[in-house]
Design a protein around this motif. Structure first.
Motif, PDB file in Angstrom:
ATOM      1  N   GLU A 295      48.338 -36.810 -23.652  1.00 55.00           N
ATOM      2  CA  GLU A 295      48.252 -35.761 -24.546  1.00 55.00           C
ATOM      3  C   GLU A 295      49.401 -35.574 -25.297  1.00 55.00           C
ATOM      4  O   GLU A 295      50.440 -36.949 -24.419  1.00 55.00           O
TER       5      GLU A 295
ATOM      6  N   THR B 291      45.061 -35.896 -29.266  1.00 51.91           N
ATOM      7  CA  THR B 291      45.624 -34.451 -29.213  1.00 51.91           C
ATOM      8  C   THR B 291      46.651 -34.137 -29.188  1.00 51.91           C
ATOM      9  O   THR B 291      47.392 -34.945 -30.510  1.00 51.91           O
TER      10      THR B 291
ATOM     11  N   ASP C  85      46.697 -26.557 -27.042  1.00 51.91           N
ATOM     12  CA  ASP C  85      46.949 -27.946 -26.613  1.00 51.91           C
ATOM     13  C   ASP C  85      45.684 -28.967 -26.757  1.00 51.91           C
ATOM     14  O   ASP C  85      44.529 -28.093 -25.671  1.00 51.91           O
TER      15      ASP C  85
ATOM     16  N   ALA D 266      42.256 -31.423 -27.649  1.00 50.39           N
ATOM     17  CA  ALA D 266      41.911 -33.368 -28.103  1.00 50.39           C
ATOM     18  C   ALA D 266      41.097 -33.331 -28.401  1.00 50.39           C
ATOM     19  O   ALA D 266      40.016 -32.197 -29.212  1.00 50.39           O
TER      20      ALA D 266
ATOM     21  N   LYS E 265      42.942 -27.415 -24.108  1.00 53.56           N
ATOM     22  CA  LYS E 265      42.344 -26.897 -22.983  1.00 53.56           C
ATOM     23  C   LYS E 265      42.497 -25.709 -22.366  1.00 53.56           C
ATOM     24  O   LYS E 265      43.359 -24.338 -21.935  1.00 53.56           O
TER      25      LYS E 265
ATOM     26  N   ILE F  23      41.757 -32.322 -20.360  1.00 52.82           N
ATOM     27  CA  ILE F  23      43.110 -32.565 -20.069  1.00 52.82           C
ATOM     28  C   ILE F  23      43.538 -32.036 -19.168  1.00 52.82           C
ATOM     29  O   ILE F  23      43.650 -31.409 -18.107  1.00 52.82           O
ATOM     30  N   CYS F  24      44.380 -32.812 -18.443  1.00 55.62           N
ATOM     31  CA  CYS F  24      45.940 -33.263 -17.973  1.00 55.62           C
ATOM     32  C   CYS F  24      45.144 -32.145 -16.168  1.00 55.62           C
ATOM     33  O   CYS F  24      44.914 -32.347 -15.386  1.00 55.62           O
TER      34      CYS F  24
ATOM     35  N   PRO G  21      42.727 -37.381 -21.455  1.00 53.15           N
ATOM     36  CA  PRO G  21      44.498 -36.905 -21.664  1.00 53.15           C
ATOM     37  C   PRO G  21      45.222 -35.882 -21.351  1.00 53.15           C
ATOM     38  O   PRO G  21      45.681 -35.157 -21.120  1.00 53.15           O
ATOM     39  N   SER G  22      46.755 -37.166 -20.671  1.00 57.04           N
ATOM     40  CA  SER G  22      47.729 -36.609 -19.095  1.00 57.04           C
ATOM     41  C   SER G  22      49.163 -36.540 -19.958  1.00 57.04           C
ATOM     42  O   SER G  22      49.052 -37.294 -21.133  1.00 57.04           O
TER      43      SER G  22
END
Length: 269
Positions: free
Chosen positions: A41, A85, A98, A100, A115, A151-152, A175-176
């Protein structure tokens, strides 16, 4: 068996500098024999607490802007899938998504996901700069199999992972940019393992390292075994993903099949 590259790096505040790093990682991942390369991320750039929402929005791009187009061209050049991202422009002048994205080996956009759960917790308020997405994206076919996107902070909400798994996902990619703090690395490890175990799927979680982020990019197999833990190093980690492992795990531990959706309702007190 599919070879997957997981990238862990420290993004700077310079978008072009980060883009060059990303292109180099894509090239290296392809040279290492990976079919897919997954990034963390906020790989576009690091936004400091001093950067205003409007400044962030001014630096954001559309999903078909130069940043993603350049990455897509590299994916096509090296014949490798890329998951990454961006800060995506929204209709609001002071908020961004945010987002991806998944790019195919031919450089085509396969999927996007905005997100849903913003990190308004533990002293942070992402909603001050970000606009939440409004839907879970349908799992997409990749070289790894059916792939679900989170995401995260989404990891902390098991409903989302379960919906993606029950909708066919064999791999979850997350993805983080996991913020450092008390017990945060323990939470990160535990949650990644839990999401893999309860859904009988792989969890691939590339993470930012440095700045305010803890690193520890991970890959967990469907039975909860940690296949990759990148600790604090920048670079590429390689793992082999096998759908046979997903099928075998779901056969001997049929959690998705054993659910009692007929009695899962809110209780009346």
């Amino acid at each position: 068996m599919t070879k997957v590259a997981v990238v862990q790096f420290r993004a700077s505040t310079d978008k072009e500098e980060n883009l060059q790093k990303i292109l180099n990682y894509i090239s290296k991942a392809a040279d290492m024999g990976a079919s897919l390369c997954a990034f963390p991320e906020f790989m576009m750039f690091y936004t400091t607490s001093k950067q205003s929402p409007r400044e962030l929005a001014d630096s954001a791009e559309t999903i078909d802007g130069n940043f993603v187009r350049t990455i897509a061209a590299a994916a096509k050049k090296h014949s490798i899938e890329v998951i990454g991202t961006i800060y995506e422009k929204s209709k609001k002048r002071d908020r961004v998504y945010d987002t991806a994205f998944v790019v195919s080996k031919s450089g085509k956009m396969s999927a996007t996901y905005r997100k849903i759960h913003l990190y308004d917790a533990l002293g942070f308020r992402e909603s001050a700069k970000l606009e939440p997405g409004s839907k879970i994206s349908v799992p997409v076919n990749t070289s790894m199999g059916k792939t679900g996107m989170l995401i995260c902070y989404d990891l902390r909400f098991p409903e989302m992972s379960r919906i993606l798994a029950s909708s066919g996902s064999q791999v979850l990619v997350v993805p983080s940019a996991w913020v450092q703090g008390k017990m945060k690395e323990e939470h990160w490890i535990s949650i990644n393992k839990a999401r893999a175990i309860e859904n009988g799927c792989y969890v691939i979680a590339p993470d930012q390292v440095g700045n305010i982020y803890c690193g520890r990019s991970m890959v967990v197999d469907p039975y909860g075994k940690i296949l990759l833990d990148m600790k604090k190093r920048q670079g590429i980690g390689l793992v082999d993903i096998s759908l046979d492992v997903v099928r075998q795990t779901r056969k001997v531990l049929p959690l998705l099949r054993n659910r009692r959706t007929d009695v899962y309702t809110n209780l009346k007190l």
